[in-house]
Design a protein around this motif. Structure first.
Motif, PDB file in Angstrom:
ATOM      1  N   ARG A   1      -2.315   4.293  -3.730  1.00 32.37           N
ATOM      2  CA  ARG A   1      -2.623   3.119  -4.565  1.00 32.37           C
ATOM      3  C   ARG A   1      -2.258   1.851  -3.787  1.00 32.37           C
ATOM      4  N   VAL A   2      -2.811   0.729  -4.240  1.00 31.45           N
ATOM      5  CA  VAL A   2      -2.468  -0.569  -3.642  1.00 31.45           C
ATOM      6  C   VAL A   2      -1.983  -1.477  -4.766  1.00 31.45           C
TER       7      VAL A   2
ATOM      8  N   ALA B   1       0.860  -1.191   0.000  1.00 31.00           N
ATOM      9  CA  ALA B   1       0.000   0.000   0.000  1.00 31.00           C
ATOM     10  C   ALA B   1       0.896   1.240   0.000  1.00 31.00           C
ATOM     11  N   TYR B   2       0.548   2.217  -0.831  1.00 32.61           N
ATOM     12  CA  TYR B   2       1.295   3.484  -0.894  1.00 32.61           C
ATOM     13  C   TYR B   2       0.361   4.599  -0.418  1.00 32.61           C
ATOM     14  N   THR B   3       0.806   5.399   0.548  1.00 34.59           N
ATOM     15  CA  THR B   3      -0.036   6.488   1.065  1.00 34.59           C
ATOM     16  C   THR B   3       0.276   7.786   0.309  1.00 34.59           C
ATOM     17  N   ASN B   4      -0.640   8.738   0.419  1.00 32.53           N
ATOM     18  CA  ASN B   4      -0.424  10.048  -0.241  1.00 32.53           C
ATOM     19  C   ASN B   4       0.796  10.752   0.347  1.00 32.53           C
ATOM     20  N   LYS B   5       1.068  10.470   1.626  1.00 30.83           N
ATOM     21  CA  LYS B   5       2.190  11.106   2.319  1.00 30.83           C
ATOM     22  C   LYS B   5       3.526  10.602   1.755  1.00 30.83           C
ATOM     23  N   ASN B   6       3.623   9.253   1.562  1.00 30.55           N
ATOM     24  CA  ASN B   6       4.846   8.642   1.013  1.00 30.55           C
ATOM     25  C   ASN B   6       4.502   7.822  -0.228  1.00 30.55           C
ATOM     26  N   PRO B   7       4.287   8.457  -1.391  1.00 29.66           N
ATOM     27  CA  PRO B   7       3.840   7.689  -2.567  1.00 29.66           C
ATOM     28  C   PRO B   7       4.889   6.747  -3.155  1.00 29.66           C
ATOM     29  N   ASN B   8       6.153   6.837  -2.680  1.00 29.17           N
ATOM     30  CA  ASN B   8       7.194   5.961  -3.232  1.00 29.17           C
ATOM     31  C   ASN B   8       7.646   4.873  -2.259  1.00 29.17           C
ATOM     32  N   GLU B   9       7.145   4.933  -1.029  1.00 31.39           N
ATOM     33  CA  GLU B   9       7.577   3.944  -0.033  1.00 31.39           C
ATOM     34  C   GLU B   9       6.447   2.977   0.285  1.00 31.39           C
ATOM     35  N   PRO B  10       6.612   1.687  -0.075  1.00 33.12           N
ATOM     36  CA  PRO B  10       5.496   0.755   0.140  1.00 33.12           C
ATOM     37  C   PRO B  10       5.337   0.368   1.610  1.00 33.12           C
ATOM     38  N   LEU B  11       4.086   0.220   1.994  1.00 37.38           N
ATOM     39  CA  LEU B  11       3.754  -0.287   3.322  1.00 37.38           C
ATOM     40  C   LEU B  11       3.282  -1.725   3.088  1.00 37.38           C
TER      41      LEU B  11
ATOM     42  N   LEU C   1      -4.403  -2.441   6.469  1.00 37.77           N
ATOM     43  CA  LEU C   1      -4.564  -1.485   5.373  1.00 37.77           C
ATOM     44  C   LEU C   1      -4.896  -0.104   5.927  1.00 37.77           C
ATOM     45  N   PRO C   2      -4.177   0.947   5.488  1.00 38.46           N
ATOM     46  CA  PRO C   2      -4.469   2.294   6.012  1.00 38.46           C
ATOM     47  C   PRO C   2      -5.883   2.759   5.615  1.00 38.46           C
ATOM     48  N   GLU C   3      -6.309   3.888   6.194  1.00 36.08           N
ATOM     49  CA  GLU C   3      -7.626   4.448   5.877  1.00 36.08           C
ATOM     50  C   GLU C   3      -7.735   4.750   4.383  1.00 36.08           C
ATOM     51  N   THR C   4      -8.912   4.518   3.814  1.00 39.74           N
ATOM     52  CA  THR C   4      -9.125   4.702   2.368  1.00 39.74           C
ATOM     53  C   THR C   4      -8.740   6.103   1.905  1.00 39.74           C
ATOM     54  N   THR C   5      -9.017   7.099   2.730  1.00 38.07           N
ATOM     55  CA  THR C   5      -8.749   8.498   2.335  1.00 38.07           C
ATOM     56  C   THR C   5      -7.259   8.789   2.200  1.00 38.07           C
TER      57      THR C   5
END
Length: 611
Positions: A412-413, A386-396, A404-408
């Motif tokens: 991308r996943v 999962a990639y968050t808006n905060k870190n779009p290049n670092e996968p979780l 899974l983080p909050e949808t908002t």
């Protein structure tokens, strides 16, 4: 016939050694053929004989499959010269393909076994490619020629087309009756090249397997490429960077035979008193501590789990006992990974990583048999990024849907994709394609191997084949399709978390990550399936499927009602009403505080949504 131990090998000892493995699809007769080779070379006595001799687990015998690879040394006299034959048996199932690749790397030749009744199948081809990548000499063997349903001429033509060899190079044999075994041994000696290597160079050996012995610790199986490994020598494992003393080295007959040293070209075992399975990694290089090799054997990689599931004790008090059982099991199976986790519905347990569904099934069964542990297994799933808006290049890394983080916050996943190879009869191509497309597969290639047999290659998400794909593939092809897969990396997908609520409480153990297009359909099916499985209580139980805060499906398990009016016979209707009103109030209160008991089948129900 018996042989004494070989004379101490001279410098030319390697020309009389042959290292080979057996590769085939599941159930094409690898283990039976290995039994006949052991009989013919006198490696086992009459008393030691039994079917599937190299499969030493009860589970392997019952299912007729090889789970752990095995190695054994045979001695055979051919034209007056004594030869040492090292057979490295390999598992056939796709879940254990990494073990197969390491066993292949330890050999110079391979016996490619094809069933004369079933012809070439998917894993025959994938294991053959593995062998060819390692430049192995391939000896094709047509097995089970004694069966009434055998079709030797046609299958020989298939093998000739696949390998580009001559028809007379294909050896006809029967593992059951022993027919053709002398020709197989002749071909091993004449066609497979002797190992290359130099005894005077620094020690360089490949670890291809390890087993746990309760009394002696980890036994490491290795193949020496250069140098020699001596008893008492200080050695080093390159990948883990750890040093040990070789307490005992030797070769692998049916029972281990201790030697003073094992030289270049040979296969042997090593005991160093290691007690932790993680310290011995398949594919690692063993070298001398004082004079290490500069040439590390390539191809080492850590085994990556493909499927994740939660394993919980039925009784929470058994948690520590389950931990001990899992640790003991890990000693025998280093590809099992687990870490503690807790679930609101099931209490404390473990999140486990498996190589595939068969691996998961076997671990669960071994826990029950060998350790008497009754466990609940949650819905298997794969590992997502999962990639968050905060870190779009670092996968979780998401191994559990609840991570899974909050949808908002999600950018991308990504989910793992595989390349699936399916070989089937041409009559079933339409059915197989429909199934793969339903599972979000995209066809990449379609090849007619013969007029009757077709090879289909798809790219599809791993999550879609984790559950019932293989069973359904067998159903739609009437058992004729064979299947093999290899991972090809991560791809972005439109995934959502589907939660199941029972009595307005989220059951985290039933959550799943699902493609948005299938979510409504799967949510509805899950609710219907759970309605059948959850026992009725004294109050209504709402079963809901939700994506975030939005409920997408609902079913209700109706309350069991006690017949409170049974004692009212005759008299005024108001007496009955009074009793029913009183019951209604009680029901209301029960609905607010009621806890729902969930049976074990409910957790696995998701896997059988298509039944």
């Amino acid at each position: 016939m018996y042989f004494c131990a070989l004379q101490k090998p001279t410098e030319g000892h390697m020309k009389h050694i042959r290292n080979f493995c057996i590769i085939a699809h599941i159930d094409h007769g690898k283990s039976t053929l290995a039994d006949r080779l052991l009989d013919y070379t006198g490696a086992v006595t009459q008393r030691e004989k039994q079917a599937q001799l190299l499969d030493n687990m009860d589970l392997e015998r019952e299912r007729g499959i090889t789970i752990k690879s095995h190695a054994i040394q045979m001695e055979y006299v051919f034209e007056g010269q004594e030869y040492v034959l090292n057979l490295i048996d390999t598992p056939g199932h796709v879940d254990f393909s990494y073990e197969v690749s390491r066993s292949i790397a330890a050999c110079e030749g391979a016996l490619l076994i094809v069933d004369a009744a079933q012809s070439i199948q998917a894993q025959t081809i994938s294991n053959l490619y593995l062998a060819l990548e390692n430049d192995l000499e391939i000896i094709p063997i047509l097995n089970k020629v004694d069966l009434p349903s055998a079709n030797p001429e046609e299958v020989t033509d298939d093998i000739v087309d696949l390998l580009g060899c001559d028809a007379d190079e294909v050896i006809h044999a029967s593992g059951k009756t022993g027919f053709g075994i002398d020709n197989v041994l002749k071909a091993i000696i004449e066609r497979i090249p002797a190992p290359k290597g130099n005894v005077d160079e620094p020690l360089q050996a490949l670890i291809f397997d390890s087993v746990y012995n309760t009394f002696r610790g980890i036994e490491t199986y290795f193949r020496v490429f250069n140098g020699e490994i001596k008893k008492g020598q200080k050695i080093k494992f390159v990948a883990t960077d750890k040093e040990y003393y070789a307490d005992e080295v030797g070769t692998l007959k049916l029972n281990q035979v201790a030697k003073k040293s094992v030289k270049a070209g040979d296969v042997g075992y090593l005991i160093t008193g290691i007690k932790t399975a993680k310290e011995v990694k398949v594919g690692d290089t063993i070298t001398d501590f004082e004079n290490p090799t500069t040439n590390v054997i390539e191809g080492f990689e850590d085994v990556k789990p493909m499927v994740f599931a939660g394993i919980y004790p039925v009784d929470t008090e058994d948690y520590e006992e389950l931990r001990n059982s899992m640790e003991k099991l890990q000693l025998n199976d280093a590809s099992l990974v687990f870490q503690p986790e807790s679930s609101a519905a099931l209490g404390f347990g473990f999140r486990c990583g498996f190589l595939g569904m068969l691996h998961m099934e076997i671990i669960q069964e071994r826990l029950e048999r060998e350790f008497d542990m009754t466990v609940i297994t949650t819905v298997p799933n794969v590992s997502y990024h999962a990639y968050t808006n905060k870190n779009p290049n670092e996968p979780l890394i998401v191994n559990n849907p609840s991570d899974l983080p909050e949808t908002t916050t999600i950018n991308r996943v990504e989910e793992p994709f595989i390349k699936a190879t399916i070989i089937t009869k041409s009559d079933f191509v339409g059915n197989v394609m429909s199934l793969c497309i339903e599972k979000r597969g995209m066809i990449v290639n379609q090849t007619y191997l013969t007029t009757e047999r077709v090879e289909l290659i798809f790219e599809m998400p791993l999550a879609e084949i984790v559950f019932d794909f293989y069973d359904r593939l067998k159903t739609v092809s009437k058992g004729y399709a064979s299947f093999d897969y290899s991972p090809i990396g991560m791809k972005a997908s439109k995934l959502v978390r589907l939660d199941v609520l029972l009595n307005a409480q989220t059951v985290d153990a039933l959550s799943a990550l699902i493609h948005a297009d299938n979510a409504h359909n799967i949510g509805k099916k899950m609710c219907e399936k759970l309605k059948e499985l959850i026992p009725r209580q004294q109050f209504d139980i709402p079963i809901q499927a939700a994506i975030g805060a939005k409920i997408i499906a609902r079913e209700t398990v109706k309350a069991l009602r006690k017949d409170v009016t049974a004692k009212c016979y005759g008299g005024d209707i108001s007496r009955k009403r009074k009793l029913l009103e009183k019951q209604k109030k009680g029901k209301k209160r029960m609905r607010q505080v009621g806890n729902v008991e969930i049976p074990q089948q409910a957790f696995m129900a998701v896997l059988k949504l298509n039944d």
